[in-house]
Design an enzyme around this catalytic site. Structure first.
Site, PDB file in Angstrom:
ATOM      1  N   ASN A  12       0.867  -1.171   0.000  1.00  0.00           N
ATOM      2  CA  ASN A  12       0.000   0.000   0.000  1.00  0.00           C
ATOM      3  C   ASN A  12       0.910   1.229   0.000  1.00  0.00           C
ATOM      4  O   ASN A  12       1.451   1.597   1.039  1.00  0.00           O
ATOM      5  CB  ASN A  12      -0.894  -0.056   1.248  1.00  0.00           C
ATOM      6  N   ARG A 104      -2.556  -2.140  -3.498  1.00  0.00           N
ATOM      7  CA  ARG A 104      -3.745  -1.313  -3.320  1.00  0.00           C
ATOM      8  C   ARG A 104      -3.640  -0.147  -4.300  1.00  0.00           C
ATOM      9  O   ARG A 104      -2.643   0.580  -4.294  1.00  0.00           O
ATOM     10  CB  ARG A 104      -3.814  -0.775  -1.899  1.00  0.00           C
ATOM     11  N   HIS A 193     -12.610   3.336  -0.253  1.00  0.00           N
ATOM     12  CA  HIS A 193     -12.664   2.330   0.830  1.00  0.00           C
ATOM     13  C   HIS A 193     -13.395   1.069   0.382  1.00  0.00           C
ATOM     14  O   HIS A 193     -13.913   0.308   1.211  1.00  0.00           O
ATOM     15  CB  HIS A 193     -13.425   2.847   2.077  1.00  0.00           C
ATOM     16  N   ARG A 254     -11.460  16.109   7.046  1.00  0.00           N
ATOM     17  CA  ARG A 254     -12.236  16.534   5.871  1.00  0.00           C
ATOM     18  C   ARG A 254     -13.646  16.930   6.282  1.00  0.00           C
ATOM     19  O   ARG A 254     -14.245  16.316   7.163  1.00  0.00           O
ATOM     20  CB  ARG A 254     -12.338  15.397   4.850  1.00  0.00           C
ATOM     21  N   GLU A 397      -8.291  -4.772   5.265  1.00  0.00           N
ATOM     22  CA  GLU A 397      -8.108  -4.505   3.834  1.00  0.00           C
ATOM     23  C   GLU A 397      -6.965  -5.324   3.252  1.00  0.00           C
ATOM     24  O   GLU A 397      -7.032  -5.761   2.107  1.00  0.00           O
ATOM     25  CB  GLU A 397      -7.887  -3.000   3.631  1.00  0.00           C
TER      26      GLU A 397
END
Ligand code: ADP
Length: 411
Positions: A12, A104, A193, A254, A397
């Site tokens: 990743n 990823r 996601h 965010r 993940e």
């Protein structure tokens, strides 16, 4: 393509970091608990700086965490350093046991709906998506190039964050924008996601003893970044992130949903530049903008001490979450489960309690004592009588990427 080995290295790559895990997909435990067949995990951070750091944990060797500090110039040097650490444990990248590397990749646009074996043409397509994912895809591409240079003979697979969301119907994916403009610039809701939403929705079905095709699930992935998805019978039908990960829930830094006219206002009235607005909304808003902290543990601590700013930030966070639970209940028509996952979702009992409070009429409730249990296992936290199962389902993940990668190369 048939793999000879059973190990998968998951990479990743971020802009200045490289996270990795080496998993062994042989044997029953690969599908199981948190340490499922995990041979090594680690992270290189601050790549390109003087103070780069590599933290490597050789789980298979039962060894202790090893930390190395010192300049690591780029992703190539980072991956070489990781390879050296793995070699020291007898798990080197040259091992015939290594079946593939799974990458990823944040943005797969509409082109990539499935995990994909990477060749030159695929890499070119991922590069073509850089304009819609300028912050993420370049780092992913660097990771892929570096890994291919090190092991050109080894299958490398891209697993896309957007892929799970490509099943969204057009009316959910399309913004109400002028069609010609939207299409010319590939502006639509892609969602992110996805690997987590796919994994958690499937695990939630398993927790209920059902096949994914039989259940409708609302997945709430609440990490530093946060997103919700509505999953009907195993297929994503709506998700809260959009063209970029900025849309939707209130996140650590965010804003999530905001009137787009706020951005005109910031430019015309507050005199901010495009880049300043971008930084404001992505890095200085959400919880950190509201109260100065983005870690839910710290926010809860401040609330316990009577801090009003922290309390308001929490309420704003929960209000948005609740609106999405309501919206996705309407989208799905029938909800079988609400699943909380990621750092906040898995650990912050007060967030779960508050998000579901007052939703009894919708069949949703949380049992206080079940909610207080701490565990790494998927578990129900709703009372027996509740019509909708409320669950905590830890995400994984890396395991999902490894499984998708291995399934593709061993097929
Ligand atoms: P990401 O992958 O998006 O960086 P994670 O899923 O690891 O994020 O979530 C990180 C966040 O989880 C932290 O910012 C913090 O708010 C929250 N978190 C982690 N542990 C706890 C905890 N024990 N209690 C409450 N919140 C927690």
């Amino acid at each position: 393509m048939t793999a000879t080995g059973t190990r998968v290295l998951v990479l990743n790559s971020g802009s200045s970091s490289l996270k990795y895990q080496l998993l062994d997909m042989a044997g029953p435990q690969s599908d199981g608990g948190p340490a499922a067949g995990r041979l090594a995990v680690g992270l290189v951070e601050r790549i390109g700086e003087e103070t780069s750091r590599l933290v490597h944990t050789p789980l298979a060797a039962g060894g202790d965490k090893r930390e190395t500090e010192g300049p690591i110039a780029d992703h190539e040097a980072a991956l070489k350093a990781v390879a050296a650490e793995l070699s020291a444990d007898g798990l080197g990248l040259d091992s015939p046991q290594l079946a593939a590397i799974g990458h990823r990749v944040v943005h797969g646009g509409l082109r990539f709906t499935e995990p994909t074996v990477i060749d030159d043409a695929v890499l070119k397509e991922i590069e073509r998506l850089v304009p819609v994912a300028p912050l993420h895809n370049p780092a992913n591409i660097t990771g892929i190039r570096t890994a291919r240079a090190l092991r050109p003979d080894l299958p490398q697979v891209a697993v896309f964050d957007t892929a799970f969301h490509t099943t969204m119907p057009e009316y959910a994916a399309r913004y109400a924008l002028d069609v010609a403009t939207a299409d010319a610039h590939r502006i639509r809701r892609y969602g992110f996601h996805g690997t987590s939403h796919a994994y958690v929705s499937r695990k939630t079905a398993a927790l209920l003893g059902k096949d994914p095709s039989e259940v409708n699930v609302i997945v709430l992935h609440l990490g530093n970044g946060a997103s919700a998805s509505a999953v009907a019978g195993g297929r994503c039908v709506d998700t809260s992130m959009g063209l970029t990960p900025l849309e939707g829930l209130v996140m650590g830094t965010r804003s999530g949903d905001i009137d787009p006219a706020v951005t005109f206002h910031l430019k015309r009235v507050a005199g901010m530049s495009e880049d300043e607005v971008d930084v404001l909304l992505n890095k200085k808003s959400g919880l950190i903008g509201l109260c100065g902290d983005n870690d839910m543990r710290e926010i809860r601590r401040r609330i316990d001490e009577g801090d009003e700013r922290a309390a308001l930030a929490f309420d704003i966070y929960i209000h948005r979450l609740k609106k999405y639970i309501g919206a996705y209940s309407a989208v799905l028509g029938r909800v079988d489960a609400v699943a909380f996952t990621a750092g906040v979702g898995e650990n912050a009992a007060p967030v779960r309690e508050a998000a579901v409070a007052g939703l009894e009429e919708m069949g949703m409730a949380v049992d206080a004592s079940l909610n207080a249990v701490r565990s790494d296992e998927p578990r129900l936290i709703s009372p027996e009588y509740a019509r909708v199962a409320v669950a905590v389902v830890p995400t994984d993940e890396e395991l999902e990427i490894a499984q998708q990668t291995y399934a593709l190369v061993s097929a």
